[in-house]
Design a protein around this motif. Sequence first.
Motif, mmCIF file in Angstrom:
data_model
loop_
_atom_site.group_PDB
_atom_site.id
_atom_site.type_symbol
_atom_site.label_atom_id
_atom_site.label_comp_id
_atom_site.label_asym_id
_atom_site.label_seq_id
_atom_site.Cartn_x
_atom_site.Cartn_y
_atom_site.Cartn_z
ATOM 1 N N PRO A 81 35.919 38.651 46.396
ATOM 2 C CA PRO A 81 35.810 37.433 47.230
ATOM 3 C C PRO A 81 34.766 36.440 46.715
ATOM 4 N N ALA A 82 33.846 36.905 45.861
ATOM 5 C CA ALA A 82 32.810 35.989 45.350
ATOM 6 C C ALA A 82 33.427 34.857 44.520
ATOM 7 N N VAL A 83 34.659 35.028 44.074
ATOM 8 C CA VAL A 83 35.317 34.017 43.234
ATOM 9 C C VAL A 83 35.404 32.663 43.948
ATOM 10 N N ILE A 84 35.426 32.712 45.267
ATOM 11 C CA ILE A 84 35.574 31.478 46.051
ATOM 12 C C ILE A 84 34.430 30.503 45.781
ATOM 13 N N LEU A 85 33.247 31.045 45.508
ATOM 14 C CA LEU A 85 32.073 30.178 45.380
ATOM 15 C C LEU A 85 31.660 29.924 43.937
ATOM 16 N N GLN A 86 32.530 30.298 42.993
ATOM 17 C CA GLN A 86 32.206 30.006 41.579
ATOM 18 C C GLN A 86 33.118 28.892 41.077
ATOM 19 N N PRO A 87 32.559 27.999 40.231
ATOM 20 C CA PRO A 87 33.434 26.950 39.680
ATOM 21 C C PRO A 87 34.662 27.591 39.036
ATOM 22 N N ASN A 88 35.766 26.875 39.100
ATOM 23 C CA ASN A 88 37.024 27.447 38.624
ATOM 24 C C ASN A 88 36.985 27.851 37.152
ATOM 25 N N ASP A 89 36.311 27.020 36.306
ATOM 26 C CA ASP A 89 36.278 27.357 34.870
ATOM 27 C C ASP A 89 35.105 26.653 34.194
ATOM 28 N N LEU A 90 33.880 27.080 34.544
ATOM 29 C CA LEU A 90 32.696 26.418 33.987
ATOM 30 C C LEU A 90 32.662 26.467 32.449
#
Length: 420
Positions: free
Chosen positions: A10-19
């Motif tokens: 679920p942490a993926v929600i708060l990471q930029p899509n492709d920094l």
Amino acid sequence: MGSIENTVDPAVILQPNDLPAVPSILSELQALGASLDPNDDQTRQSLLASARSLIVALEKPRETMIRHCWAENALSSVISLGVEAGIWDYLASTPAPKTVEQIAAATRTEAGFIGRLLKHVAAMGYIREVAQDTYASTSFSDALTIPILNAGYRVFTGPGNTGGLQKCVSTLPSYARQTGYRTPTSMLDGNLQFAHGTKLNMFEWLMANPPAGECFNLHMSGYAHGRPRWVDPGFYPVKERLLDGYVSGGSSSALLVDVGGGLGHDISNFLAKHPECKGRLVLQDLEPVISQISALDARIEPTVHDFHAEQPVKGARAYYMHSVLHDWPDEVCLSILGQIKKAMKPGYSRLLINENVIPDTKAHWETTGLDILMSLLLSSKERTRMEWSRLLEEQAGFKITGIYGGLSGVESLIECVVPE
Ligand SMILES: C[S@@+](CC[C@H](N)C(=O)[O-])C[C@H]1O[C@@H](n2cnc3c(N)ncnc32)[C@H](O)[C@@H]1O
């Protein structure tokens, strides 16, 4: 929800899509930006594509979701409301910024309500907020005063209290679930009929709900406006393939018949680019469309014709259809094509189909978006090269003599003849 086990952190929600992709996109943007020239639309398009990938890469999934579900949905409805209420006309009426109170007084709306809507349009960057509750127009909001541009918003968000074509977009998930996630095939019992509780096909439904039909026809002109066209230099050799071989005094003396030609923007464009051409220029569509035409060059003959009936113009040099066959499933296309084929003179007449040919990879979003709309509005589709060949050659009995164009996101010109 599906039955597949969710293994995503679920942490993926708060990471930029492709920094990690950001530095290379930025270099691309810089390089393209340095060579931007007002006459070079290709570079502008490439810049736009890079700018879009930058947004996707930088955004976090939560932000993307809110933009899709809240901001953009709300924006297109507010734009449509503004068209109806005359807000964009008033903003464009003089260059001076206007207060919400002035806008409300001029458009007979309530300042408290309109002010909230305009704040969102400004927050999305489409009008300029110059002070609290004070706005100035932009090129985009000025363009919203032009019928061929604003008609798209009107037809999608519901002219005549219908809920518009947008309602069909919303019903797609429930319609697809109900039909087992299968390709829709019935134009009289598809998603549009499900959404609007009608037995009419999309064109009939639009015409039965004024001003939806009128808005749709204007929207078609707006869609085509300024796009590369088959008559442009370097696209299709009009002179060599059509004009040079034209024979006057044939059975109809027609040079070009635009079948299902709407308000006539294509045939008008043809004449504007080839004023020297000889022969009749015939525009055909249904009566409600033909009767909407207010101005056409005197050389163009607007004619009421149902394309399922016998084609009255025989032996023309070319029969042209733009964005017509994509509206229909194969069996309906065969009826349309059959009438044209019977009217064509083998060895002389050409059939010109101006449609998207979906590439196997890297399809443009305008084409993929349109393909989905075709499925949910008309149970039809944009076609791949193989699907065009199957329809036109194997089923309808034409021979494809060339596919011209091939620009990303732009309709190609498929030239066919009747085999001799
Ligand atoms: C998607 S629009 C394309 C219009 C125009 N060719 C263009 O590219 O802007 C399809 C056109 O087909 C016309 N049409 C639908 N059913 C028709 C029929 N049975 N006979 C003739 N035209 C029809 C519609 O009125 C509409 O103008």
